[in-house]
Design an enzyme around this catalytic site. Structure first.
Site, mmCIF file in Angstrom:
data_model
loop_
_atom_site.group_PDB
_atom_site.id
_atom_site.type_symbol
_atom_site.label_atom_id
_atom_site.label_comp_id
_atom_site.label_asym_id
_atom_site.label_seq_id
_atom_site.Cartn_x
_atom_site.Cartn_y
_atom_site.Cartn_z
ATOM 1 N N SER A 288 -9.726 2.183 3.040
ATOM 2 C CA SER A 288 -8.817 2.935 2.214
ATOM 3 C C SER A 288 -7.860 2.044 1.417
ATOM 4 C CB SER A 288 -8.007 3.902 3.065
ATOM 5 O OG SER A 288 -7.294 3.199 4.036
ATOM 6 N N LYS B 177 0.846 -1.205 0.000
ATOM 7 C CA LYS B 177 0.000 0.000 0.000
ATOM 8 C C LYS B 177 0.878 1.251 0.000
ATOM 9 C CE LYS B 177 -3.967 1.874 2.582
ATOM 10 N NZ LYS B 177 -4.852 1.672 3.731
ATOM 11 N N SER C 198 -10.217 -0.338 7.121
ATOM 12 C CA SER C 198 -9.606 -0.147 5.803
ATOM 13 C C SER C 198 -8.987 -1.363 5.146
ATOM 14 C CB SER C 198 -8.540 0.954 5.886
ATOM 15 O OG SER C 198 -9.168 2.189 6.127
#
Lengths: 93, 467, 485
Positions: free
Chosen positions: B140, B65, B164
């Site tokens: 997210s 990420k 997330s």
């Protein structure tokens, strides 16, 4: 009830330069969210004996010095004599 | 299906594998990837091709990420304010992956600074859900979920602050684990909310998630919030996991099976799983868990407060984007932040500073801290009588891109995932079917603090039942 | 010193905030080096650069030093203290917040005693990080500068902030308080006390009130007090300024003021008080600091005797001269050496030892530093030999200068022929040979020029390589010349 004036003060506190148009939008949005918080304010706390953090061991490190040596990679504003910033205003806002 | 084992067993060379993945990424239409580690991946792949390595996961590709630091690589958190910023150091969790032989391939798209539940707030544009490209992948960690769901890589690292990892896993039909707070070092994870953030794996299978967990977890002297507890190394066997379900006490919060909160099709899917669990010999226990609304309010006080604080360092002085036209230091900082941050981030920064400001601290932040203690107390009580808690991960399946839910609506959608972060307990989302539009439904299983072994075994068993 | 004239109707009320840099190797929450560096941004790390993803970890040595300071200043060490974030935006603050301690500091309720016996209370001591430095361009200070350069070498260095009760009533008391705190933190070894370098800094909170009233007046905060003298002067100036203002019917504005050493005056930094909302909250990256009574007790054991106790003991028990006492207290190395020598010494009186240490030995330490080749036992042996007349003072100094590593003083003396010659016949022999070589000088002495004996003495000393006892030699020479001694 968050007013655009309150947003202006919050923007200053947050180092954000919000336009007056945006002030009104943020004011409405924050009011909506904070109104929802009333559910919490209406809640009477029970006798909660647990608080965060639950696991409280203190972690320390030994006093050994290690510097981030060498060149910093891209994306840094560094010159040989320091990080440059424009003049710091002493004028009142 | 793309699993870690399939890469370990593959006959294809590492470099060929890496090049092929990078090629596929270049034509990927989901906008899930914001950058590739071309040089790093090539170097590592060549090394593993040339050397007989004894690293357990040598040559396995993984996506990272865009809020995890790798030395000399870009890390931008989906934000303009970090444009051009390369980190001088590597995050501990990523270093552990490298030490175990994994090859980081690419940086995945994410909601800006991890604030969002749809991956629509990124400066790189929204991510499309690979299952249905008109839908959001969740956020997210939307990019991480998408690359795994699209079979580009077998695994990705995400981060979870209020859901997330779990919510995008649910929306995309994959597995996403949030470990106990303190299990995985946050050193090198760009902080959103320090007392809530955890790094976790996103994979196709529970065993892969378990394997990755064992690699990245462990006390880190560079992170004072990590705990010194031994990390379990699990070898999961489907038959054994299913058998071990017998006698397990599975709690179900009735509040999260109410159709005023959760979509009926999702409730149906959960009930299905509960029936199968009962057949496998588990005890299904209904729980009267409280304070879900209060938990959301608590989260949206604590998280923005910590975020406002953590994001104070982005002032354009030392690194990242800077408005160099500004005439004074103050203007430079204000305009840099105004331009560099998106609306959601600015909203949360101001909200956070509001609840921390003098005169309001006790009414909001103070009350939120107390509520947090009550939630911890509730979980402690619940885990006296159950081994795990089962619930839906999300109230709905993936909603449409550009649905423009107002901020409060978005926040309320995290109702099932938020209490987990507030308490710091571990939780995993696994796929448990689809709805009438073929959109994946996620099942969330929550475990006791530090009981990843128990949690993952139960999850593995349920996964086995459902396959 | 009591105020005179119009000022005598007003009482001065002062509280001092002293920031003390702890002398650790690394920073408080960052592992970068804590010392100064000539190169800007040389001693930095992920945390002190405020990099994304960096996390603070507490330096255990800093905690120990802070507890030592707290104990030495009479405080109660709190079992649980909490690190809190203090938020404001400034280029020298890399994270946009300072990690400090707010409502749960490490130490509470201490005090020190001034030399006249007056107690000044210490409200609290807490730990916090130092900020970086700004070098202004195009002007000597902030005003009129075209820009600034940020140097983060200092950012993150451990500080303790010592806040006094508003018990101080005169500028002289303020100075004494500051000097006393300075002495203590230097003496126990937690701070090098270098005011010029900035490792010991003081701000003064000053207010006035009519004599006899108990309510506090509005206070101002004065910064940029870089010496003990400036503290005294600034407070004196601020006292007069405030009284003048009140007598003219003005109200005192709560503000921060800057002291200018050149003019001896204070000026307002901002015309309107900016109330900072620091938004303190407990730092979620750090657990609460728990210090057990066992730890505090252990640290208390290692704490050296404090300066005032040392002074009193040295004066009453050892009868050391006052100036020697002060030098020993100011110089930690010398103080330590005194203790070590004292343990080895046998016949030399302690005042004598002290005189040697603060005199010739201190000079030798300076010239020979960083490595000296004489040990406390060397010093002790040499001084004892000197006290019993076997060595002259000059010989002692020479030996100390000439000692090489791996050799003791005793070995060196033996090597050089074994100390002062006390054998009478040997001395007589030396005198006679010198007199034989200098008959004209002998004649001068015999004719009454007694001072010429000094020349012969010098020759004897040269011949004996300094080992002849001067007094005895002189007597022998005069005797041999037939002059009455």
């Amino acid at each position: 009830m968050i007013t655009p004036e309150a947003i202006r003060k919050l923007a200053e506190l947050s180092a954000l330069s919000v336009s007056s148009a945006d002030e009104a939008v943020y004011a409405q949005q924050l009011t909506q969210v904070l109104d929802y918080m009333d559910v919490l304010r209406q809640h009477t706390p029970l006798d909660a004996r647990i608080s965060w953090p639950i696991h409280k061991e203190t972690h320390t490190r030994s006093d050994h010095a290690v510097n981030l040596n060498g060149e910093l990679p891209q994306g840094f504003h560094r010159t040989r004599d320091g990080f440059p910033v424009p003049k710091i205003s002493t004028a009142q806002s | 299906m793309n699993t870690i084992t399939s890469y370990l067993n593959s006959n294809q060379g590492c470099r060929d594998t890496v090049d092929s993945i990078l090629n596929t990424i270049r034509s990927d239409e989901h906008n899930a990837v914001v950058g590739t580690y071309d040089h790093l991946a090539a170097q590592l792949a060549d090394y593993y091709d040339a050397t007989q390595s004894d690293r357990p996961f040598a040559g396995v590709p993984i996506a990272i990420k865009d809020n995890l630091c790798i030395q000399n690589e870009l890390v931008t958190c989906g934000s303009q304010i970090l444009s051009g910023y390369h980190s001088p150091y590597t995050a501990t969790a990523v270093q552990k992956l490298l030490d175990a032989g994994f090859i980081p391939i690419c940086r995945t798209n994410m909601d800006e600074f991890a604030m969002g539940s749809s991956n629509e707030t990124s400066v790189y544009g929204p991510v499309k859900n690979p299952v249905n490209p008109t839908r959001v992948p969740g956020g997210s960690s939307g990019g991480s979920a998408a690359v795994v769901a699209a079979n580009l890589v077998p695994a990705a690292l995400g981060s979870d602050t209020g859901g997330s990892i779990r919510q995008p896993a649910a929306f995309c039909g994959i597995v996403g684990l949030k470990p106990t707070y303190g299990r995985v070092s946050r050193y090198g994870l760009v902080a959103f909310a320090s007392s809530l953030d955890q790094i976790g794996p996103m994979t196709h299978t529970v065993s892969d998630a378990a394997a990755l967990f064992s690699v990245i977890a462990g006390h880190d002297p560079s992170d004072a919030t990590t705990i010194e507890k031994p990390v379990p190394k699990l070898t999961l066997n489907t038959e054994q996991s299913i058998q071990s379900l017998a006698g397990k006490r599975i709690g179900v919060p009735t509040a999260l099976l109410s159709d005023s909160v959760i979509h009926p099709e999702i409730i149906q899917a959960i009930r299905n799983v509960l029936d199968q669990l009962a057949n496998a010999g588990a005890d299904i226990i209904e729980l009267d868990m409280q304070f879900f609304d209060e938990a959301v309010a608590t989260y949206y006080i604590l998280a923005p407060a910590e975020a406002a604080s953590n994001l104070s360092r982005f002032d354009g002085v030392r690194y990242g984007y800077r408005n160099s036209q500004a005439q004074t230091m103050q203007t430079m900082m204000q305009t840099t932040r105004e331009t560099g941050f998106g609306h959601e981030v600015k909203r949360r920064i101001m909200l956070g500073n509001y609840v921390l400001s003098s005169g309001y601290y006790d009414a909001y932040y103070g009350k939120a801290q107390i509520m947090r203690g009550e939630l911890c107390q509730q979980y402690t009580k619940v885990f006296e009588s159950v081994d795990a808690i089962v619930s839906p991960t999300t109230p709905t399946t993936a909603f449409e891109l550009g649905a423009h839910l107002d901020p409060l609506q978005m926040y309320l959608a995290d109702i099932a995932t938020i209490p987990v972060n507030l308490a710091g307990v571990p939780a995993i989302s696994i796929p448990c079917g689809t709805d009438s539009q073929q959109l994946p439904i996620g099942l969330q299983i929550t475990g006791n603090w530090f009981d990843e072994a128990g949690l993952l075994t139960i999850a593995h068993g349920i996964e086995g039942l459902l396959s | 010193m009591t105020p005179s004239g119009i000022y005598k109707n007003y009482e001065l009320v002062v509280g001092l905030e002293i920031h003390v840099q702890l002398d650790t190797n690394s920073k408080l929450f960052c592992c970068a080096a804590a010392g100064g560096s000539n190169q800007p941004n040389d001693h930095v790390g992920a945390v002190s650069l405020g990099l994304p993803g960096a996390l603070p970890v507490l330096n255990e040595q800093a905690v120990q030093y802070a507890i030592m300071a707290g104990l030495a200043l009479g405080c109660a060490i709190q079992e649980t203290s909490v690190f809190a974030r203090k938020h404001y935006f400034y280029p020298d603050l890399p994270k946009g917040y300072q990690i400090s301690q707010y409502d749960q500091p490490l130490c509470l309720n201490g005090h020190i005693q001034l030399s006249d016996g007056k107690k000044i209370g210490i409200t609290r001591i807490h730990m916090e990080e130092d900020a970086g430095k700004l070098v202004h361009q195009g002007a000597s200070g902030l005003a009129g500068s075209s820009g600034s350069l940020v140097d983060l070498n200092r950012a993150g260095i451990p500080l303790i902030e010592i806040v006094s009760e508003p018990d101080i009533r005169t500028p002289q008391e303020a100075r004494q308080y500051m000097e006393k705190v300075h002495e203590i933190v230097r003496f126990i070894g937690v701070c090098d006390g270098d005011l010029e370098k900035g490792s010991f800094r003081c701000d003064a909170n000053v207010s006035v009130r009519p004599v006899g009233t108990t309510q506090f007046g509005t206070r101002t905060e004065t910064k940029n007090l870089n010496s003990f003298r400036s503290v005294e002067q600034a407070i004196q100036h601020e006292f007069h300024r405030q009284v003048d203002a009140l007598l003219a019917g003005e109200t005192i504005v709560q503000q921060t003021r800057h002291y200018d050493d050149a003019t001896g005056t204070t000026t307002a930094l901002r015309t309107k008080e900016e109330a900072h909302d620091y938004r303190y909250f407990p730092d979620p990256d750090l657990k609460p600091l728990v210090v057990t009574t066992a730890t505090v007790d252990a640290i208390q054991q290692t704490l050296p005797e404090l300066p005032d106790a040392v002074r009193s003991r040295y004066k009453t028990e050892y009868a050391l001269p006052d100036n020697a006492i002060e030098v020993l207290i100011q110089d930690r190395n010398l103080y330590q050496l005194f203790n070590d020598c004292q343990a080895c010494i046998q016949t030399t009186p302690l005042p004598e030892l002290a005189k040697w240490l603060v005199g010739p030995i201190q000079s030798l330490l300076k010239t020979q530093s960083p490595n000296t080749h004489f040990s406390p036992s060397d010093i002790a042996w040499l001084l004892d030999e000197c006290a019993s007349g076997k060595l002259s003072k000059t010989m002692v100094k020479d030996v100390l200068e000439q000692l090489k590593p791996g050799m003791t003083a005793q070995e060196l003396v033996n090597q050089q022929g074994g100390g002062q010659i006390s054998d009478q016949s040997e001395l007589v022999g030396l005198v006679q040979s010198v007199m034989a070589e200098n008959p004209d000088v002998v004649k001068k002495i015999q004719d009454g020029k007694v001072a010429s004996a000094n020349f012969l003495m010098g020759q004897v000393m040269k011949l004996s390589q300094g080992r002849a006892k001067p007094d005895t030699v002189r007597a022998l020479i005069l005797e041999a010349c037939g002059v009455a001694v």
